[in-house]
Design an enzyme around this catalytic site. Structure first.
Site, PDB file in Angstrom:
ATOM      1  N   GLU A 156      -5.595  -8.395  -0.594  1.00 46.04           N
ATOM      2  CA  GLU A 156      -6.120  -8.126   0.587  1.00 46.04           C
ATOM      3  C   GLU A 156      -7.696  -7.817   0.180  1.00 46.04           C
ATOM      4  OE1 GLU A 156      -4.756  -4.964   3.454  1.00 46.04           O
ATOM      5  OE2 GLU A 156      -2.646  -5.788   3.156  1.00 46.04           O
ATOM      6  N   GLU A 203       0.765  -1.292  -0.145  1.00 47.18           N
ATOM      7  CA  GLU A 203       0.033  -0.031  -0.039  1.00 47.18           C
ATOM      8  C   GLU A 203       0.863   1.308   0.088  1.00 47.18           C
ATOM      9  OE1 GLU A 203      -3.212  -0.304   3.087  1.00 47.18           O
ATOM     10  OE2 GLU A 203      -4.093  -1.893   1.883  1.00 47.18           O
TER      11      GLU A 203
HETATM   12  O1  AHR Z   1      -5.186  -5.791   6.809  1.00 44.26           O
HETATM   13  C1  AHR Z   1      -5.258  -4.855   7.579  1.00 44.26           C
HETATM   14  C2  AHR Z   1      -4.510  -3.583   7.011  1.00 44.26           C
HETATM   15  O2  AHR Z   1      -5.271  -3.134   6.044  1.00 44.26           O
HETATM   16  C3  AHR Z   1      -3.153  -4.061   6.366  1.00 44.26           C
HETATM   17  O3  AHR Z   1      -2.087  -4.017   7.332  1.00 44.26           O
HETATM   18  C4  AHR Z   1      -3.006  -2.915   5.352  1.00 44.26           C
HETATM   19  O4  AHR Z   1      -2.058  -3.223   4.278  1.00 44.26           O
HETATM   20  C5  AHR Z   1      -4.427  -2.460   5.115  1.00 44.26           C
HETATM   21  O5  AHR Z   1      -4.426  -1.305   4.909  1.00 44.26           O
END
Ligand code: AHR
Length: 501
Positions: free
Chosen positions: A295, A172
């Site tokens: 994610e 990110e």
């Molecule tokens: O999964 C939780 C968080 O969400 C992670 O650390 C990050 O990559 C995202 O913002």
């Protein structure tokens, strides 16, 4: 209400890459400490790993696990987590404002992932670190022997190289919350140079570059274009992240909207695919960049509680969302969407796996309990293997606050030609009406219905803390040689497994 699915074994979206059923363990909250790792727990094994957690994870059939972060990654020194535990430094984790003892590190993760039958999706820190640390980590992990770093791995107990194939180039990096956030140009140059160096160390690896951390970030689109422009020939995948939430519990029409979020996911994926292919065309490249949805999940229940957690604890209760039934329905629908896009989504990670926005929860003084979202994920991961078939669907649709055309019947079939089974996942999003579901398997002749199950009958706000949720038999099913009929309850997740001749 009626709904119809027609599939043909020759009408295939793609062979499903099993890594689409990946998940994620971040050194965050209680994912590791009192989750995966708790040496003083009655079920702890010789490595301090909770056996009750290992058993629960194995049920999910997760083939790949992303590690060590997440936001944690962007400030992590991987060297802190190797060597004798007594000599490892305790540090501030400035991403999550926790204390990191480093008792659990690279070797522990490698051992644990083997015990749950998964391979790692390792990530290198491009927030506070860069090319050298990334190439060093890869050499430490994958180089056989005879160099300082590979011999150090051997000294630390791993004679054989870890042979880690998939690597994320940071996390990110467009996010203002990220330690060492970068603008697109900065990240793209760093990611490309890191990719070049890493592929010189080991040219068998696959690399995932960061796409936008959310489609809602103002730089979405420009970010992808810049990253692809710089890195196209040196990366293999572009990442996507997306979390969904429910922000107005008092309005029942919001449930319709929540269950329509698969439309958003589909648009997001197709948009990023278009960007990858536009750059391919511009560059006249022969190579296709696929997607790593590294994610995805529902995440909002714990937001308020997290603001009250005291900083600088080891293993604090952070991001401990308690999922309800409607979240499970959404997760089921998101899985169907990932399969519908399995021609381009080759890796996906349910974020996360244990305690932190997770399907599996632990009590540090007790056992394990399974969240509502565990059930659809388990079924799709276990049985959604083989080929994803193009779903020709007839269904009524509805309009919600954000989406104009949400299908009441959300469905897909997978075909496993090894064991000659067709598996159909089907969700009825109608809150009031049963759906008369008819399936036409075209030229596949049905041998038997192996199993028909439903997950339904719970209040949308019901959670599974008391362990009452279960997958039940779907009884209202009948079939002829090539056709199946089933009655799907209002708000239900269903699975039919059919043996064909
Ligand atoms: O999964 C939780 C968080 O969400 C992670 O650390 C990050 O990559 C995202 O913002």
């Amino acid at each position: 209400m009626d709904g119809h699915l027609n599939v043909k074994p020759s009408d295939v979206i793609s062979e499903i890459d099993e890594r689409v059923y990946g998940s994620f363990i971040e050194q965050l909250g209680r994912a590791v400490y009192t989750g995966v790792y708790q040496p003083n727990h009655p079920t702890a094994d010789e490595d301090g790993f909770r056996k009750d957690v290992i058993e629960a994870v194995k049920k999910l059939n997760v083939p790949l696990i992303r590690y060590p972060g997440g936001n944690f990654l962007s400030q992590y020194r991987w060297e802190d987590g190797i060597g004798p535990k007594s000599e490892r430094p305790t540090r501030l984790d400035i991403a999550w404002r926790e204390i990191e003892t480093n008792e659990f590190g690279l070797h522990e993760f490698m051992k644990w992932s083997k015990k749950v039958n998964a391979v790692p999706n390792m990530a290198v820190n491009l927030g506070t670190r860069g090319i050298e640390a990334a190439a060093d980590l890869l050499e430490y992990c994958n180089f056989p022997k005879g160099t300082y770093l590979s011999d150090l791995r051997i000294k630390n107990g791993a004679e054989k190289p870890f042979a880690i194939k998939t690597w994320c180039l940071g996390n990110e990096m467009d996010g203002p919350w990220e330690i060492g956030m970068k603008d697109a140009e900065e990240y793209a140059k760093l990611a490309n140079e890191t990719a070049k160096a890493m592929k010189r160390v080991d040219d068998s690896i696959e690399l995932v570059a960061c796409g936008s951390s959310s489609m809602d970030n103002p730089t979405f689109g420009d970010w992808e274009e810049t990253v692809l422009d710089h890195c196209y020939e040196n990366i293999d995948y572009l990442s996507l992240h997306r979390y969904y939430g429910f922000y107005n519990d008092d309005d029942p029409t919001e449930l319709d909207n929540l269950l329509g979020k698969n439309v958003d996911l589909d648009q997001f994926i197709k948009g990023v695919v278009a960007m990858c292919d536009a750059v391919k065309s511009k560059k006249k490249s022969k190579k296709t960049i696929n997607l790593s949805f590294d994610e995805w999940n529902v995440w909002y229940h714990s937001n308020d509680a997290d603001t009250k957690v005291e900083p600088w604890q080891v293993g604090p209760h952070l991001l401990e969302d308690v999922y309800n039934f409607e979240d499970a329905l959404l997760v089921g629908s998101l899985l169907i969407t990932l399969l519908k896009n399995s021609d381009r989504v080759k890796i996906a990670c349910l974020a996360q796996l244990v305690n932190v926005i997770a399907p599996i929860m632990t009590d540090e003084n007790g056992g394990v309990w399974l969240q509502s979202i565990f059930y659809p994920f388990m079924q799709v991961s276990k049985y959604g293997r083989g080929k994803a078939l193009v779903p020709h669907v007839q269904t009524e649709t509805y309009k919600s606050r954000e989406f104009d055309n949400v299908a009441y019947l959300d469905t897909i079939a997978t075909y496993n030609d090894q064991d000659k089974t067709v598996t159909i996942f089907a969700e009825n999003k109608n809150q009031d009406e049963t759906l008369n579901f008819s399936i036409d398997l075209d030229d596949l002749i049905i041998d038997e219905i192996i199993e028909a199950t439903q997950f339904s009958g719970y209040d949308p706000k019901q959670d599974n803390k008391d362990g009452r949720m279960q997958i039940e038999k779907l009884t209202a099913v009948s079939n002829s040689d090539t056709k199946v009929n089933a009655k799907l309850n209002p708000l239900s997740w269903n699975m039919l497994r059919i043996k064909v001749k």
